[in-house]
Design an enzyme around this catalytic site. Structure first.
Site, PDB file in Angstrom:
ATOM      1  N   ASN A   7     -30.812  -2.939 -24.973  1.00 20.71           N
ATOM      2  CA  ASN A   7     -31.153  -1.925 -23.976  1.00 20.71           C
ATOM      3  C   ASN A   7     -32.568  -2.228 -23.493  1.00 20.71           C
ATOM      4  OD1 ASN A   7     -31.589   0.297 -22.411  1.00 20.71           O
ATOM      5  ND2 ASN A   7     -31.106   1.795 -24.009  1.00 20.71           N
ATOM      6  N   ARG A  90     -26.903  -3.012 -21.851  1.00 21.02           N
ATOM      7  CA  ARG A  90     -26.625  -1.682 -21.307  1.00 21.02           C
ATOM      8  C   ARG A  90     -27.155  -1.625 -19.881  1.00 21.02           C
ATOM      9  NH1 ARG A  90     -30.109   3.646 -21.621  1.00 21.02           N
ATOM     10  NH2 ARG A  90     -28.580   5.081 -20.791  1.00 21.02           N
ATOM     11  N   ARG A 240     -36.419  16.507 -17.011  1.00 18.66           N
ATOM     12  CA  ARG A 240     -35.709  16.611 -15.722  1.00 18.66           C
ATOM     13  C   ARG A 240     -35.218  18.032 -15.493  1.00 18.66           C
ATOM     14  NH1 ARG A 240     -32.292  11.866 -17.444  1.00 18.66           N
ATOM     15  NH2 ARG A 240     -33.545  10.035 -16.987  1.00 18.66           N
ATOM     16  N   ARG A 286     -38.236  19.250 -30.871  1.00 17.09           N
ATOM     17  CA  ARG A 286     -38.810  19.633 -32.174  1.00 17.09           C
ATOM     18  C   ARG A 286     -40.047  20.495 -31.987  1.00 17.09           C
ATOM     19  NH1 ARG A 286     -38.193  13.602 -34.391  1.00 17.09           N
ATOM     20  NH2 ARG A 286     -38.526  13.337 -32.177  1.00 17.09           N
ATOM     21  N   GLU A 385     -23.854   4.048 -29.286  1.00 24.03           N
ATOM     22  CA  GLU A 385     -23.726   3.302 -28.038  1.00 24.03           C
ATOM     23  C   GLU A 385     -23.753   1.794 -28.272  1.00 24.03           C
ATOM     24  OE1 GLU A 385     -26.723   6.092 -26.512  1.00 24.03           O
ATOM     25  OE2 GLU A 385     -25.790   5.786 -24.562  1.00 24.03           O
TER      26      GLU A 385
END
Ligand code: ADP
Length: 399
Positions: A7, A90, A240, A286, A385
Site C-alpha cells: 500500500n 492496493r 472528513r 481514542r 485487506e
C-alpha cells in the site's frame, strides 16, 4: 510462493510479505516520510521491518523498495529479488475500468494514471509504488487490486447521481465507492462464521477507521456503498465531513471569498472536518473517547457519526429487503465497544439484540456480539485487506 501486498501512499509504503497458499505472514513493515527533501545529513525518513527500526534518508519509493528487498536478502528471508513471485498493489481508484484485479500492463498503468484526476492524493502515489518495483526487477509480476472493484456490481439507480447526464457520460461523474477489498473480505468471512452460503445472505458491512464507509452486500455482491465519486461522501470520519448540503460551499465562499476558495473548502471538508472539526480536539477516536463528558463537543462528534451510521444501516435494510447480519471492522469498528453499542442501540428497532457483556469484552478478534435470540446478528470481524490482495495475486499467478 511469496507474495507481497503493498500500500503505497504519497510519502509512505506499507507492506506485508505472505507465504501462499498457507497465508502465513512472513514479515510486515512500513516506510515513512519518504521525500526528495531528505538529504544525507538532514532527513525525517525511517522504516520498520519486523522488529527492526531504522532512521535513514529515503528519497524515493524505489529507494524504499531497494532497502526492503536487500533487507529480506540480508536476513535470508529470500535468496534473490526474483523469489518474490508477485506484488499486489492496493489502488484506491479503478473507475469504471476495473471490476477485478489485473496484472499491471502498460494499458492498466495508463488507466490508473488517467484516474489520478479522480483520486489525486492516492493514484499518483500508487504509481510511484508500482514503478519502484518495476525499476528494481523486471521479473516480478505486479498486480493492481482496486478498492473500487467490489462496488462495480451496484445498479445504475444506485451509482448515478441526479446530475446532468452529460457529466456522467463525458466525465465519469458517479459513485465508485472505496474500501471494497475490506467490505468483500468481511462479508465473505461473515458467511463463513455463520456457516451459511453467502448467496443466501444480506449483510451490512461497517468499515469504521479514520476513513469510514458502509456497504450493503446481497448474495455476495455489493448493492450499495456510502462513499461516492471520492471518499468524501457518506458518514462523518476522522477528518472528513461525509455528506453535507453542497450549498455550504457557496455560502462560506460568499462569507470570505479570499479565504474560502473551492480548493481550501475541499481541503477543510477532507482534512479538518469530521471528528476533528466538530470536537475541536482530535481526529483519533481514542482521544475523543478519553475526553467524553469533559468536552461535550467530543460527545457531539461521536453522536453525529453514530446517527449517520444508523441512518445508512436503516437505508440498506430497506434496500436489501432485510438484513441477516451487521459487521463491524477497521480501527474503530474492531476496537471501540462504545461505537458498536451506540450504533446497534440506534437500530434496535430492526431486530438487533446486543449482548453488552460480550461486546464490552471483545476487541480485534472475530466475535458474535448479539444474543442468540437476535433476529439480526452482529459481528466484529477484523479486516485483512493485505490477505485479500495476496489471494488475488496468487490466483492470477496460478493461472
Ligand atoms: P485508516 O486505515 O483509515 O487510517 P484505521 O482503520 O487504522 O484507519 O483506524 C484508525 C482509527 O482507529 C483511529 O481513530 C484510532 O483511534 C482507532 N483505533 C485504532 N486502534 C485502536 C485501539 N486499540 N483502541 C481504540 N481505537 C483504536
Amino acid at each position: 510462493m511469496k507474495i507481497m501486498a503493498v500500500n503505497a501512499g504519497s510519502s509512505s509504503l506499507k507492506f506485508k510479505l505472505i507465504e501462499m497458499p498457507s497465508e502465513k505472514v512472513i514479515v510486515k513493515g512500513l516506510f515513512e516520510s519518504i521525500s526528495k527533501k531528505n538529504t544525507e545529513e538532514n532527513f525525517t525518513s525511517k522504516y520498520k521491518i519486523g522488529n527492526d527500526e531504522c532512521n535513514v534518508p529515503i528519497r524515493t519509493h524505489t529507494e524504499a523498495v531497494k532497502i526492503l528487498l536487500d533487507y529480506l536478502i540480508d536476513k535470508k528471508i529470500i535468496k534473490s529479488y526474483d523469489e518474490i513471485d508477485g506484488v499486489g498493489h492496493r489502488i484506491v481508484q479503478g473507475g469504471k475500468y476495473f471490476d477485478k484485479s489485473e496484472v499491471i500492463t502498460k494499458d492498466v498503468e495508463a488507466k490508473i494514471e488517467e484516474l489520478c484526476l479522480l483520486a489525486p492524493l492516492h493514484n499518483p502515489a500508487h504509481l510511484d509504488g508500482i514503478r519502484a518495483f518495476q525499476n528494481i526487477s523486471k521479473n516480478i509480476v505486479n498486480v493492481a487490486v482496486f478498492d473500487t472493484a467490489f462496488h462495480q456490481t451496484m445498479a445504475p439507480d444506485t451509482y448515478m447521481y441526479a446530475l446532468p447526464y452529460e457529466w456522467y457520460e463525458k466525465y465519469g461523474v458517479r459513485k465508485y465507492g472505496a474500501h471494497g477489498t475490506s467490505h468483500k473480505y468481511v462479508a465473505y468471512k461473515c458467511a463463513e462464521v455463520m456457516k451459511r452460503p453467502i448467496e443466501d445472505l444480506k449483510i451490512i458491512t461497517c468499515h469504521i477507521g479514520n476513513g469510514a464507509s458502509i456497504s450493503a452486500v446481497k448474495g455476495g455482491k455489493c448493492v450499495d456503498t456510502s462513499m461516492g465519486l471520492t471518499p468524501l461522501e457518506g458518514i462523518p470520519m476522522g477528518t472528513r465531513s461525509g455528506n453535507i448540503d453542497p450549498a455550504v460551499l457557496e455560502y462560506m465562499n460568499q462569507i470570505d471569498p479570499e479565504k474560502y476558495t473551492i480548493k481550501e473548502l475541499l481541503r477543510i471538508l477532507n482534512r479538518e472536518s469530521g471528528y476533528l472539526g466538530v470536537s475541536c480536539c482530535s481526529n483519533d477516536s481514542r482521544e475523543i473517547e478519553a475526553n467524553l463528558d469533559k468536552n461535550p463537543l467530543c460527545n457531539l462528534a461521536l453522536d453525529i457519526q453514530y446517527k449517520r451510521i444508523a441512518d445508512y444501516i436503516g437505508s440498506y435494510y430497506v434496500h436489501m429487503g432485510g438484513a441477516d447480519a451487521i459487521v463491524f471492522t477497521a480501527g474503530i469498528g474492531e476496537n471501540s465497544s462504545r461505537l458498536r453499542r451506540e450504533v446497534l442501540k440506534r437500530v434496535a428497532v430492526l431486530g438487533v439484540e446486543l449482548d453488552e457483556e460480550v461486546n464490552n469484552k471483545v476487541r480485534g478478534e472475530i466475535a458474535e456480539i448479539t444474543k442468540p435470540s437476535s433476529p439480526i446478528k452482529a459481528f466484529l470481524i477484523p479486516t485483512e485487506e493485505e490477505l485479500m490482495i495476496a489471494r488475488d495475486v496468487y490466483e492470477i499467478i496460478k493461472k
